[in-house]
Design a protein around this motif. Structure first.
Motif, PDB file in Angstrom:
ATOM      1  N   VAL A  39       6.423  21.263  12.902  1.00 24.02           N
ATOM      2  CA  VAL A  39       6.078  22.354  11.874  1.00 24.02           C
ATOM      3  C   VAL A  39       4.684  23.110  12.370  1.00 24.02           C
ATOM      4  O   VAL A  39       4.498  24.200  12.226  1.00 24.02           O
ATOM      5  CB  VAL A  39       5.771  21.453  10.605  1.00 24.02           C
ATOM      6  CG1 VAL A  39       5.195  22.603   9.502  1.00 24.02           C
ATOM      7  CG2 VAL A  39       7.086  21.180  10.112  1.00 24.02           C
ATOM      8  N   VAL A  95       4.872  21.748   5.035  1.00 18.95           N
ATOM      9  CA  VAL A  95       4.563  22.982   5.412  1.00 18.95           C
ATOM     10  C   VAL A  95       3.309  23.493   5.990  1.00 18.95           C
ATOM     11  O   VAL A  95       2.161  22.855   5.648  1.00 18.95           O
ATOM     12  CB  VAL A  95       4.371  23.914   3.743  1.00 18.95           C
ATOM     13  CG1 VAL A  95       4.152  25.160   3.766  1.00 18.95           C
ATOM     14  CG2 VAL A  95       5.670  23.812   2.971  1.00 18.95           C
ATOM     15  N   TYR A  96       3.511  24.446   6.935  1.00 17.37           N
ATOM     16  CA  TYR A  96       2.386  24.799   7.550  1.00 17.37           C
ATOM     17  C   TYR A  96       0.937  25.496   6.926  1.00 17.37           C
ATOM     18  O   TYR A  96       1.328  26.155   6.031  1.00 17.37           O
ATOM     19  CB  TYR A  96       2.715  25.741   8.719  1.00 17.37           C
ATOM     20  CG  TYR A  96       1.584  26.250   9.906  1.00 17.37           C
ATOM     21  CD1 TYR A  96       1.287  25.632  10.823  1.00 17.37           C
ATOM     22  CD2 TYR A  96       1.079  27.529   9.137  1.00 17.37           C
ATOM     23  CE1 TYR A  96       0.373  25.842  11.833  1.00 17.37           C
ATOM     24  CE2 TYR A  96      -0.027  27.776  10.164  1.00 17.37           C
ATOM     25  CZ  TYR A  96      -0.426  27.058  11.590  1.00 17.37           C
ATOM     26  OH  TYR A  96      -1.343  27.468  12.185  1.00 17.37           O
ATOM     27  N   SER A 103      11.895  19.368   6.290  1.00 21.59           N
ATOM     28  CA  SER A 103      12.051  18.043   5.381  1.00 21.59           C
ATOM     29  C   SER A 103      12.782  16.913   6.049  1.00 21.59           C
ATOM     30  O   SER A 103      13.412  16.862   6.913  1.00 21.59           O
ATOM     31  CB  SER A 103      12.944  18.495   3.905  1.00 21.59           C
ATOM     32  OG  SER A 103      12.412  19.779   3.588  1.00 21.59           O
ATOM     33  N   ARG A 155       8.630  17.490   2.255  1.00 17.11           N
ATOM     34  CA  ARG A 155       8.673  18.764   2.485  1.00 17.11           C
ATOM     35  C   ARG A 155       7.248  19.262   3.250  1.00 17.11           C
ATOM     36  O   ARG A 155       6.250  19.321   2.560  1.00 17.11           O
ATOM     37  CB  ARG A 155       8.926  19.591   1.576  1.00 17.11           C
ATOM     38  CG  ARG A 155       9.170  21.157   1.815  1.00 17.11           C
ATOM     39  CD  ARG A 155      10.370  21.448   2.413  1.00 17.11           C
ATOM     40  NE  ARG A 155      10.617  22.686   2.697  1.00 17.11           N
ATOM     41  CZ  ARG A 155      11.497  23.363   3.520  1.00 17.11           C
ATOM     42  NH1 ARG A 155      12.348  22.374   4.056  1.00 17.11           N
ATOM     43  NH2 ARG A 155      11.761  24.626   3.572  1.00 17.11           N
ATOM     44  N   ARG A 195       5.605  26.790  12.761  1.00 19.06           N
ATOM     45  CA  ARG A 195       4.907  27.263  11.561  1.00 19.06           C
ATOM     46  C   ARG A 195       6.193  27.536  10.442  1.00 19.06           C
ATOM     47  O   ARG A 195       6.006  28.081   9.586  1.00 19.06           O
ATOM     48  CB  ARG A 195       4.359  28.669  11.678  1.00 19.06           C
ATOM     49  CG  ARG A 195       2.954  28.452  12.639  1.00 19.06           C
ATOM     50  CD  ARG A 195       2.119  29.589  12.697  1.00 19.06           C
ATOM     51  NE  ARG A 195       1.168  29.571  13.467  1.00 19.06           N
ATOM     52  CZ  ARG A 195       0.166  30.549  13.131  1.00 19.06           C
ATOM     53  NH1 ARG A 195       0.066  31.584  12.521  1.00 19.06           N
ATOM     54  NH2 ARG A 195      -0.780  30.336  14.270  1.00 19.06           N
ATOM     55  N   VAL A 233      -1.241  20.125   7.701  1.00 14.90           N
ATOM     56  CA  VAL A 233       0.267  20.688   6.938  1.00 14.90           C
ATOM     57  C   VAL A 233      -0.037  20.235   5.669  1.00 14.90           C
ATOM     58  O   VAL A 233      -0.887  19.280   5.289  1.00 14.90           O
ATOM     59  CB  VAL A 233       1.332  20.153   7.645  1.00 14.90           C
ATOM     60  CG1 VAL A 233       1.623  20.592   9.057  1.00 14.90           C
ATOM     61  CG2 VAL A 233       1.672  18.555   7.591  1.00 14.90           C
ATOM     62  N   SER A 241       8.687  25.605   7.808  1.00 12.24           N
ATOM     63  CA  SER A 241       9.009  24.298   7.009  1.00 12.24           C
ATOM     64  C   SER A 241       9.884  23.425   7.296  1.00 12.24           C
ATOM     65  O   SER A 241      10.985  23.936   7.812  1.00 12.24           O
ATOM     66  CB  SER A 241       8.813  24.614   5.471  1.00 12.24           C
ATOM     67  OG  SER A 241       7.607  25.629   5.028  1.00 12.24           O
TER      68      SER A 241
END
Length: 508
Positions: free
Chosen positions: A98, A126-127, A106, A124, A102, A133, A104
């Protein structure tokens, strides 16, 4: 000119300051807006470093979701949180991906919290920036446990279904008879692997039952809504023949909106054969009891009757001698009947032992001929044909002699006149001895030539005997390593032939 340029620079700087200020204001507003969104989310949202350290909880989830780790943040290492080492490596690899891409991503991971509870968490990531993250963590323990239980239960059912000794198929009638299940036994019977049938429609396989059996029976099940059973004779593409007991039932769901036909086919070929054998055995038993009651009663009546006469003093010495002779003959007959019954019983149960020893088969044949001639009730001439004066073989002499006497006595019974010949031949090609007994009697009807070696089978129901002699002879010959049969090409009467293996030394 210089003043004008200076004024333009001032305007540009002013506009730049205003634009930067606006961007700063927008950025703050955006960050504030994002923070508000994150705080409004009812699941824990964590800030995680690229080293796998849980730095901060970014929101305040409700008590219901407060089972996830909320303490010791800033020092909490995922290594101590994730139970399985492989799962931890997978988690870190995804985190690095990630940060690099960049994009996302899971995963589901099993963790152990401070309370000692083990939880399944859906994460999950996310960048945020090159170092961190944002991780949205949702507790899915209940649903994941249920999913695993369902998966285990499904695997359990599929394994049972796959290994059932009954051919089982399931097809979806709402999808034009699409086959969903085709187990191993069904593949064996039909001769087509499951992967070539599952996912295909029934119309592709109607040719397997050319008499519309599949469509007609499906129609009956759907119209009646009741399970249906059928008996069907079937031959697959490999020529294997089966007698199948079919059972079909309609399974429906959602008030009949979805319908499946479950078919099972049990191979009852051997069962029917066993039933036929049992019925045949029952008939043989009845025939045996009826035959034995007659065969045993006859000599017993003679023995008892003439013994009573002997007790009285009215008979002359010549008559008494005649009565004693009758008693003796009937006693011998009775003993022979009992010995036959015991012999076949012991042979069929494998309890009889064969004693192998060297003997002269020519001499043995002559002895058998003399025995048959002594007890004969025929005027037929007994003949003997042999290519050698002496031939020593290794065999059970008593049992071989029993076969010869059985065949000679049987020939004498149906040959009132003419001739009876015992012959020896040596088959060097097959390294075996061939012995035959032929007569000029009434012969064997064509419909009985294949059944004469069965138990209690008699050519003449009114003739004396148990119908066991030839059955015993066949068992002895087979135990000695040979074969016995009726020569169907012989037309002068009846001819029985049997073989006995020879060693290389005996053949020479």
């Amino acid at each position: 000119m210089l003043v004008s340029l200076f004024g333009e620079i001032q305007v540009f700087l002013l506009l730049s300051i205003i634009f930067v200020g606006f961007l700063y204001w927008i950025n703050r507003k955006y960050k504030s807006f994002n923070k508000q969104i994150i705080k409004a989310i009812d699941i824990p949202v964590y800030l995680i470093s690229k080293q796998g350290i849980v730095l901060k909880l970014l929101n305040e989830p409700t008590e219901k979701t407060n089972l996830l780790p909320l303490n010791n943040l800033g020092k909490l290492d995922l290594r101590n949180l994730v139970i399985d080492a492989k799962e931890y490596q997978k988690h870190i690899a995804l985190l690095q991906k990630v940060l690099e891409t960049r994009v996302s991503a899971s995963l589901i991971v099993k963790i152990k919290v401070e309370s000692g509870k083990e939880l399944y968490v859906s994460v999950r990531m996310v960048y945020l920036n090159r170092e961190r993250v944002i991780a949205f963590a949702r507790n899915i323990t209940e649903s994941e446990t249920q999913r695993q239980e369902n998966e285990k239960y499904r695997y359990f059912l599929e394994s049972i279904l796959e290994n059932l000794p009954i051919a089982t198929t399931v097809k979806d009638k709402n999808k034009k008879g699409l086959y969903l299940i085709w187990n191993k036994k069904a593949s064996e019977m039909i001769g087509i692997p499951a992967e070539k049938i599952v996912g295909h429609h029934e119309s592709e396989f109607n040719h397997l039952m050319p008499d519309n059996f599949i469509r007609e029976t499906d129609k009956q099940v759907i119209e009646t809504g009741l399970p249906q059973s059928y008996i069907k004779h079937f031959s697959n593409s490999k020529g294997q023949k089966y007698t199948l007991s079919f059972h079909k039932t309609l399974v429906s769901y959602n008030k009949g909106q979805e319908r499946w036909i479950v078919s099972s086919a049990l191979d009852i070929t051997e069962l029917l054969e066993a039933k036929e054998k049992a019925e045949e055995s029952n008939k043989l038993k009845s025939a045996f009891l009826a035959n034995m009651s007659h065969e045993i009663r006859t000599p017993l009546n003679a023995i008892v009757g003439f013994s009573s006469v002997l007790v009285s003093d009215d008979s002359s010495p010549a008559e008494k001698a005649q009565y004693c002779d009758i008693i003796q003959k009937n006693s011998d007959l009775l003993l022979h009947l009992i010995n036959d019954i015991l012999d076949i019983s012991r042979m069929e149960s494998g309890r009889i032992k064969f004693v192998w020893e060297e003997c002269d088969v020519v001499e043995l044949c002559q002895t058998a001929l003399s025995t048959a001639e002594y007890g004969r009730k025929t005027s037929a001439l007994f003949l003997f044909e042999t290519p050698v004066a002496s031939l020593v073989i290794k065999t059970d002499a008593q049992r071989l002699k029993q076969v010869l006497i059985n065949l000679l006595s049987n020939a004498a019974k149906f040959t009132p006149s003419g001739s009876i010949k015992l012959a020896i031949a040596i088959d060097k090609q097959h390294q075996q001895l061939e012995l035959s007994v032929s007569d000029t009697g009434c012969g064997i009807p064509s419909d009985k030539s294949d059944r004469v070696f069965e138990r209690f089978e008699k050519l003449n129901e009114y003739s004396q005997g148990t119908g066991l002699g030839l059955a015993i002879s066949r068992l002895i010959v087979e135990n000695l390593g040979g074969k016995i049969w009726v020569d169907k090409d012989y037309t002068e009467g009846a001819r029985f032939v049997f073989t006995h293996p020879l060693t290389k030394k005996e053949k020479e």
